[in-house]
Design a protein around this motif. Sequence first.
Motif, PDB file in Angstrom:
ATOM      1  N   LEU A 109      -5.969   3.706  -3.501  1.00 54.55           N
ATOM      2  CA  LEU A 109      -5.174   2.257  -3.173  1.00 54.55           C
ATOM      3  C   LEU A 109      -4.436   2.294  -1.884  1.00 54.55           C
ATOM      4  CD1 LEU A 109      -4.202   0.812  -6.722  1.00 54.55           C
ATOM      5  CD2 LEU A 109      -5.786   0.300  -5.749  1.00 54.55           C
ATOM      6  N   LYS A 110      -4.493   1.465  -0.769  1.00 59.05           N
ATOM      7  CA  LYS A 110      -4.314   1.038   0.003  1.00 59.05           C
ATOM      8  C   LYS A 110      -3.503  -0.227  -0.112  1.00 59.05           C
ATOM      9  CE  LYS A 110      -5.656   0.432   5.161  1.00 59.05           C
ATOM     10  NZ  LYS A 110      -6.667   0.259   6.302  1.00 59.05           N
ATOM     11  N   MET A 111      -2.327   0.631   0.678  1.00 55.58           N
ATOM     12  CA  MET A 111      -0.863  -0.893   0.875  1.00 55.58           C
ATOM     13  C   MET A 111      -1.261  -1.779   1.607  1.00 55.58           C
ATOM     14  SD  MET A 111       3.259  -0.259   0.022  1.00 55.58           S
ATOM     15  CE  MET A 111       2.745   1.334   1.493  1.00 55.58           C
ATOM     16  N   ILE A 112      -1.562  -2.877   2.373  1.00 52.14           N
ATOM     17  CA  ILE A 112      -1.292  -3.590   3.195  1.00 52.14           C
ATOM     18  C   ILE A 112      -0.591  -3.961   3.394  1.00 52.14           C
ATOM     19  CG2 ILE A 112      -3.732  -2.935   4.156  1.00 52.14           C
ATOM     20  CD1 ILE A 112      -4.877  -5.174   2.383  1.00 52.14           C
ATOM     21  N   GLU A 113      -0.025  -4.441   4.496  1.00 47.55           N
ATOM     22  CA  GLU A 113       0.958  -6.006   4.270  1.00 47.55           C
ATOM     23  C   GLU A 113       0.179  -6.918   5.057  1.00 47.55           C
ATOM     24  OE1 GLU A 113       3.566  -6.447   8.216  1.00 47.55           O
ATOM     25  OE2 GLU A 113       5.389  -6.167   6.785  1.00 47.55           O
ATOM     26  N   ASP A 115       1.152 -10.437   4.906  1.00 49.83           N
ATOM     27  CA  ASP A 115       2.079 -11.353   5.634  1.00 49.83           C
ATOM     28  C   ASP A 115       3.614 -10.764   6.368  1.00 49.83           C
ATOM     29  OD1 ASP A 115       4.060 -13.595   6.651  1.00 49.83           O
ATOM     30  OD2 ASP A 115       3.973 -14.690   4.709  1.00 49.83           O
ATOM     31  N   ALA A 116       3.220  -9.915   7.617  1.00 49.36           N
ATOM     32  CA  ALA A 116       4.205  -9.909   8.564  1.00 49.36           C
ATOM     33  C   ALA A 116       5.552 -10.589   8.856  1.00 49.36           C
ATOM     34  CB  ALA A 116       3.647  -9.906  10.202  1.00 49.36           C
ATOM     35  N   LYS A 117       5.484 -12.122   8.958  1.00 49.54           N
ATOM     36  CA  LYS A 117       6.603 -12.430   8.806  1.00 49.54           C
ATOM     37  C   LYS A 117       7.815 -12.640   7.934  1.00 49.54           C
ATOM     38  CE  LYS A 117       8.448 -17.729   9.593  1.00 49.54           C
ATOM     39  NZ  LYS A 117       8.267 -18.669   9.615  1.00 49.54           N
ATOM     40  N   ASN A 118       7.469 -12.578   6.521  1.00 57.94           N
ATOM     41  CA  ASN A 118       7.296 -12.005   5.853  1.00 57.94           C
ATOM     42  C   ASN A 118       7.491 -10.782   4.264  1.00 57.94           C
ATOM     43  OD1 ASN A 118       8.424 -15.400   5.171  1.00 57.94           O
ATOM     44  ND2 ASN A 118       6.503 -15.537   5.479  1.00 57.94           N
ATOM     45  N   HIS A 119       6.679 -10.390   5.099  1.00 56.99           N
ATOM     46  CA  HIS A 119       6.925  -8.957   4.803  1.00 56.99           C
ATOM     47  C   HIS A 119       6.447  -8.408   3.590  1.00 56.99           C
ATOM     48  CE1 HIS A 119       8.662  -7.151   8.520  1.00 56.99           C
ATOM     49  NE2 HIS A 119       9.432  -8.580   8.865  1.00 56.99           N
ATOM     50  N   MET A 120       5.190  -8.817   3.444  1.00 57.48           N
ATOM     51  CA  MET A 120       4.505  -8.947   1.570  1.00 57.48           C
ATOM     52  C   MET A 120       3.451  -7.991   1.464  1.00 57.48           C
ATOM     53  SD  MET A 120       4.789 -13.266   0.476  1.00 57.48           S
ATOM     54  CE  MET A 120       5.097 -12.971  -0.997  1.00 57.48           C
ATOM     55  N   TYR A 121       2.966  -7.317   0.788  1.00 60.14           N
ATOM     56  CA  TYR A 121       2.115  -6.347   0.754  1.00 60.14           C
ATOM     57  C   TYR A 121       1.562  -6.808  -0.650  1.00 60.14           C
ATOM     58  CZ  TYR A 121       5.348  -3.736   4.104  1.00 60.14           C
ATOM     59  OH  TYR A 121       6.438  -3.754   4.546  1.00 60.14           O
ATOM     60  N   ILE A 122       0.309  -5.921  -0.571  1.00 61.24           N
ATOM     61  CA  ILE A 122      -0.923  -6.164  -1.626  1.00 61.24           C
ATOM     62  C   ILE A 122      -1.586  -4.677  -1.946  1.00 61.24           C
ATOM     63  CG2 ILE A 122      -1.191  -8.478  -1.702  1.00 61.24           C
ATOM     64  CD1 ILE A 122      -3.834  -8.137  -0.396  1.00 61.24           C
ATOM     65  N   LEU A 123      -1.756  -3.998  -2.591  1.00 60.98           N
ATOM     66  CA  LEU A 123      -2.932  -3.346  -2.705  1.00 60.98           C
ATOM     67  C   LEU A 123      -4.095  -3.729  -2.510  1.00 60.98           C
ATOM     68  CD1 LEU A 123      -0.636  -0.900  -5.237  1.00 60.98           C
ATOM     69  CD2 LEU A 123      -0.825  -0.472  -2.701  1.00 60.98           C
ATOM     70  N   ILE A 124      -4.624  -3.051  -2.370  1.00 59.78           N
ATOM     71  CA  ILE A 124      -6.417  -3.205  -1.704  1.00 59.78           C
ATOM     72  C   ILE A 124      -7.567  -1.789  -2.361  1.00 59.78           C
ATOM     73  CG2 ILE A 124      -6.222  -4.826  -1.050  1.00 59.78           C
ATOM     74  CD1 ILE A 124      -7.917  -3.277   1.265  1.00 59.78           C
ATOM     75  N   ASN A 125      -8.144  -1.817  -2.658  1.00 63.53           N
ATOM     76  CA  ASN A 125      -9.582  -1.012  -3.202  1.00 63.53           C
ATOM     77  C   ASN A 125      -9.753  -0.128  -1.962  1.00 63.53           C
ATOM     78  OD1 ASN A 125     -11.018   2.226  -3.662  1.00 63.53           O
ATOM     79  ND2 ASN A 125     -11.954  -0.175  -5.587  1.00 63.53           N
ATOM     80  N   LYS A 126      -9.544   1.126  -1.086  1.00 65.86           N
ATOM     81  CA  LYS A 126      -9.375   2.206  -0.239  1.00 65.86           C
ATOM     82  C   LYS A 126     -11.101   1.999   0.125  1.00 65.86           C
ATOM     83  CE  LYS A 126      -7.682   6.543  -0.020  1.00 65.86           C
ATOM     84  NZ  LYS A 126      -9.166   7.040   0.250  1.00 65.86           N
ATOM     85  N   LEU A 127     -11.415   2.662  -1.480  1.00 64.77           N
ATOM     86  CA  LEU A 127     -13.106   3.672  -1.547  1.00 64.77           C
ATOM     87  C   LEU A 127     -13.841   2.379  -0.904  1.00 64.77           C
ATOM     88  CD1 LEU A 127     -12.470   5.379  -5.243  1.00 64.77           C
ATOM     89  CD2 LEU A 127     -11.933   6.257  -2.671  1.00 64.77           C
ATOM     90  N   GLU A 128     -13.771   0.859  -0.825  1.00 65.76           N
ATOM     91  CA  GLU A 128     -14.439   0.282   0.141  1.00 65.76           C
ATOM     92  C   GLU A 128     -14.570  -0.030   0.577  1.00 65.76           C
ATOM     93  OE1 GLU A 128     -15.257  -2.853  -3.059  1.00 65.76           O
ATOM     94  OE2 GLU A 128     -15.274  -1.991  -5.449  1.00 65.76           O
TER      95      GLU A 128
END
Length: 267
Positions: A109-113, A115-128
């Motif tokens: 998985l890849k952790m990405i931000e 929302d840079a203003k409110n600093h919110m993160y999600i996880l996505i499948n980095k294999l695709e």
Amino acid sequence: MSQRKRVSTAHSSSQNKRQSGSSAALEESDDCPFTQPSMSQVQKGMERLTPAQVDQKTAEVVQYFLVKDQKKIPVRRADLVKHVVKEYRTIYPEIMKRAARTFDQVFGLKMIEIDAKNHMYILINKLEPVAEASAIKNPTNPKMGLLFVILSVVFMKGGVVRENLIWSTLKKLRVDPGEKHAEFGDVRRVVTDEFVRQRYLEYVRIPHTEPVEHEFRWGQRADVEVSKTKILEFMGQLHEQEPHSWSQQYREAHSGAGPSQPGSSQR
């Protein structure tokens, strides 16, 4: 009441107010904006901790993310620091770096931000590829299918649309927001609350409307997870047209840009 009692009562009341004020100040300090530690602060913080302590805190952060990800709820940095990182906040950057490495190497998985203003993160499948990483590109989950339909309408209308158009579209598909659905339950709650908390959609009140009206907007998670080319393919099949028939949306889908955010929604 005697003068002594009045003085005592006044003193007690004053003391309670001070305690209350102190408690409020403490609560405010918990919610104070988080300041990213400097490299030297992180280094000093690491020197005061054992490797086992850092590994344990990293594991707690990873677990927190995975629990939130099950419901597709973005992780807000302020909540992460307050509820999980806590007294380890001086080494927050190091913990996040290690957590990201764990997601990458262990879970794919890849952790990405998002929302840079409110600093919110999600996880996505980095294999695709990011554009293809959506669980709703070929929706098999009925709820994701519902979301795909809504996002399709929002995208085709330029990224923002009045809610009455969404409700009327769903009614045509025999999904009435005013009735409990066998598959989705409370449709209105799913759309205006669940999908909004997951950041697939934004649900915004339109100013100066009476009665009050709202509009839906393309959400931040949708920018990352939803393939606009898939939406155009879907619309093409639905209307028996080629995707490039919608020139504006076609350019947008192939440019990688998010939908525009006009000042007023289309009816």
